[in-house]
Design an enzyme around this catalytic site. Structure first.
Site, PDB file in Angstrom:
ATOM      1  N   ASP A  93      45.276  46.491  43.018  1.00 39.45           N
ATOM      2  CA  ASP A  93      44.753  47.256  43.197  1.00 39.45           C
ATOM      3  C   ASP A  93      43.908  47.575  44.088  1.00 39.45           C
ATOM      4  O   ASP A  93      43.036  46.524  44.939  1.00 39.45           O
ATOM      5  CB  ASP A  93      43.758  47.208  41.839  1.00 39.45           C
ATOM      6  CG  ASP A  93      42.547  46.045  42.017  1.00 39.45           C
ATOM      7  OD1 ASP A  93      42.685  45.547  42.934  1.00 39.45           O
ATOM      8  OD2 ASP A  93      42.624  45.129  40.720  1.00 39.45           O
ATOM      9  N   ASP A  95      40.027  49.457  45.346  1.00 36.56           N
ATOM     10  CA  ASP A  95      38.904  49.468  45.437  1.00 36.56           C
ATOM     11  C   ASP A  95      38.059  51.048  46.233  1.00 36.56           C
ATOM     12  O   ASP A  95      38.644  50.957  47.596  1.00 36.56           O
ATOM     13  CB  ASP A  95      37.650  48.588  44.915  1.00 36.56           C
ATOM     14  CG  ASP A  95      37.788  47.607  43.825  1.00 36.56           C
ATOM     15  OD1 ASP A  95      38.754  48.332  42.714  1.00 36.56           O
ATOM     16  OD2 ASP A  95      37.993  46.473  44.233  1.00 36.56           O
ATOM     17  N   ASP A 193      30.514  39.709  48.809  1.00 37.84           N
ATOM     18  CA  ASP A 193      30.646  37.695  48.714  1.00 37.84           C
ATOM     19  C   ASP A 193      31.546  37.092  49.917  1.00 37.84           C
ATOM     20  O   ASP A 193      30.823  35.812  50.329  1.00 37.84           O
ATOM     21  CB  ASP A 193      31.064  37.275  48.059  1.00 37.84           C
ATOM     22  CG  ASP A 193      32.609  37.827  46.993  1.00 37.84           C
ATOM     23  OD1 ASP A 193      33.450  38.400  48.367  1.00 37.84           O
ATOM     24  OD2 ASP A 193      32.768  37.762  45.939  1.00 37.84           O
TER      25      ASP A 193
END
Length: 570
Positions: A93, A95, A193
């Site tokens: 996907d 983003d 992260d």
């Protein structure tokens, strides 16, 4: 309040309430001190260096970026999609990150929805039905000191009132409960992260913006946490599962967790107990249903996180070597690799099948009928093992249907098979039956029969059903344990009393007693000598209606016992 309103009307300066000061943005001096170590240095990498092929970029993600940029906003493809494009993988996907607020993003697209409380994001939807595609758009987040965040004693569920209207809050352990303060792209990169997930790609200029040496770590095959790993895990303990997921996904490419990134995992895994069950359930599915379930289980074992993470995940790891569960995990990875859909209900049905069988047997041992016993077993196992998770209703219904179909596969007579293949969950139930057969249960032939039956035309289906019926009749005839049906003894009349009695003398057959009592003229109606010699019961006599005589009385022809002819009803 009234004085402040009057002062505002008169043009006087209104002092802010000292008890609720507005959050301060980082000063230039503090930003300068943190810019290299914490925020990183902006590094723009051209296409000639990073080598991303723009043909592999989703056109809908490009449309979202261009729409935002055309309105004057910054916008980039970000996160795992950039990492996968760098490594030559096809992203699952895409983003997008932007400096536009969620409300501003929503206003630019016809089908856009703001979701989430902890992190407010926008889902921009393309297409409809199963063919739809969602591009997730996030706003750049500010770099905030969690020590200055509002402290909440409970969690997302127990402290909903306290969290209402709060933009930045943490719980007692330092876990972020709200983080909706917007910032710059540089701050946003520092909030992410792992270094390999903190790169930004502009499809127009085709440059990659890298603040934390993500490209360098990608070439070294290293998964490294940005900042202090222990502190970042405390902010969001789910990052521990993300670290495992990325290491499992990239393990075949030679990626390893950095030493400092892996070291705190065992010590801090207890923080996962405070994560809501629904979020842990979703993270577990990401581990098991993104194409690397077997590798994820191996990583959990290698990092000594096979216990104490999440009860249901612990159970999957414990049973990963069981034949049925292992086949289900392998089948899930295969389907993802082939671009096919996977459902959590099927995988969990395989994991919990042994529990259902055990409770089902216990219910039947208590005297419960098979069908309600199975239903009770399913309810008990689901409640005990799965519990309260998101999508609970649909998940429970799908698992129940898969399990309840299994005994019905044994019925292959009449109209039941044709009705069976029309069931909405028939294919999932058949796949489950097939895996059961491959795992060692003696039902492989049964699964093959149903596969052929489901694909056959009407004529072939009827032939298959006839074959099953003939086979059953043949087995019944050749079965030595089958009890031989004893001939039925006829009723005989007592000439002296006009009443009937059963012939009980040991040496006489039913036919001999019957023939001795009736005249020769009636013998043709009861010719049973051949049958009685073989030990069979006499043939049944067809019941006939009484005929009324001319005087209105009923005749004695058939259908009742006559002392004169010894006719009898059978």
């Amino acid at each position: 309040m009234i004085k402040q309103f009057i002062d505002k009307i008169l043009g006087k300066r209104v002092k802010k309430d000292a008890s609720s000061p507005a959050p301060k943005a980082p000063t230039k001096s503090s930003t300068a001190k943190l810019s290299v170590k914490t925020f990183g240095k902006r590094n723009e990498v051209p296409a000639s260096v990073h080598g991303i092929d723009p043909q592999f970029v989703d056109r809908r993600a490009i449309d979202v970026v261009k729409t935002l940029q055309d309105k004057g906003y910054e916008a980039y493809i970000v996160g795992g999609a950039v990492r996968d494009l760098l490594l030559g993988l096809k992203p699952k996907d895409f983003d997008v990150a932007t400096n536009a607020t969620p409300e501003q993003v929503k206003s630019l697209f016809r089908r856009a929805f703001i979701i989430g409380r902890r992190f407010r994001i926008v889902h921009v939807v393309f297409g409809r039905g199963r063919e739809n595609e969602v591009i997730e758009v996030t706003t750049f987040r500010a770099y905030l000191d969690n020590q200055a965040a509002e402290k909440i004693s409970g969690n997302e569920k127990t402290s909903r009132q306290a969290l209402a209207g709060v933009e930045h809050a943490v719980d007692a352990s330092g876990r972020v409960l709200r983080d909706n303060v917007w910032g710059s792209m540089q701050e946003d990169a520092a909030r992410r992260d792992f270094s390999i997930n903190a790169m930004y790609y502009d499809p127009r200029s085709q440059i990659v913006v890298d603040y934390h040496h993500g490209i360098e770590d990608a070439h070294k095959h290293m998964i490294r946490m940005i900042g202090d790993p222990a502190s970042r895990y405390r902010e969001d303990p789910v990052r521990m599962l993300r670290a495992i997921r990325f290491s499992a996904k990239l393990n075949r490419l030679g990626f390893k967790l950095g030493t400092k990134t892996a070291q705190p995992l065992i010590e801090l895994r207890g923080l996962l107990e405070d994560i809501p069950p629904s979020r842990m359930f979703d993270e577990m599915l990401k581990l098991l249903q993104t194409g690397h379930a077997i590798a994820s289980v191996e990583q959990l074992k290698a990092l000594h996180l096979d216990k104490g993470v999440y009860p249901l995940l612990d159970l999957v790891v414990e049973r990963a070597d069981w034949p049925l569960v292992k086949l289900a995990l392998q089948d899930t990875d295969r389907r993802v690799a082939e671009g096919k859909s996977v459902a959590p209900s099927f995988l969990l049905a395989c994991v919990l099948w042994e529990d259902v069988l055990r409770v089902w047997e216990q219910e039947q041992a208590r005297g419960e009928h098979a069908s309600p016993a199975l239903s009770n077993a399913i309810s008990e196992v689901f409640e005990r093992r799965v519990g309260d998770v998101s999508g609970r209703g649909k998940l429970a219904a799908d698992m129940r249907e898969i399990w309840m179909l299994q005994p019905r596969f044994e019925r292959r007579t009449g109209k039941a098979p044709s009705a069976m293949v029309e069931q909405p969950r028939f294919r999932a139930g058949l796949d489950f039956l097939r895996l059961r057969g491959r795992s060692g249960e003696a039902i492989e032939e049964l699964a093959e029969w149903w596969e052929r039956f489901s694909l056959a035309m009407d004529e072939e289906r009827q032939q298959m059903l006839d074959g099953i019926r003939n086979q059953a009749q043949q087995n019944c005839k050749t079965n030595p344990a089958r009890k031989t049906r004893k001939p039925r003894k006829p009723k005989v009349s007592n000439a002296g009393t006009g009443t009937t009695a059963l012939q009980q003398e040991p040496g006489n057959t039913a036919a001999s007693a019957h023939d001795a009592a009736q005249p020769d003229s009636q013998a043709q109606h009861h010719d049973t000598s051949a049958a009685t010699e073989a030990g069979a019961a006499p043939a049944k006599k067809r019941r006939r209606r009484r005929k009324k005589n001319t005087d209105g009385s009923a005749s004695a022809e058939g259908g009742h016992v006559s002392p004169q002819t010894n006719d009898f009803d059978e």
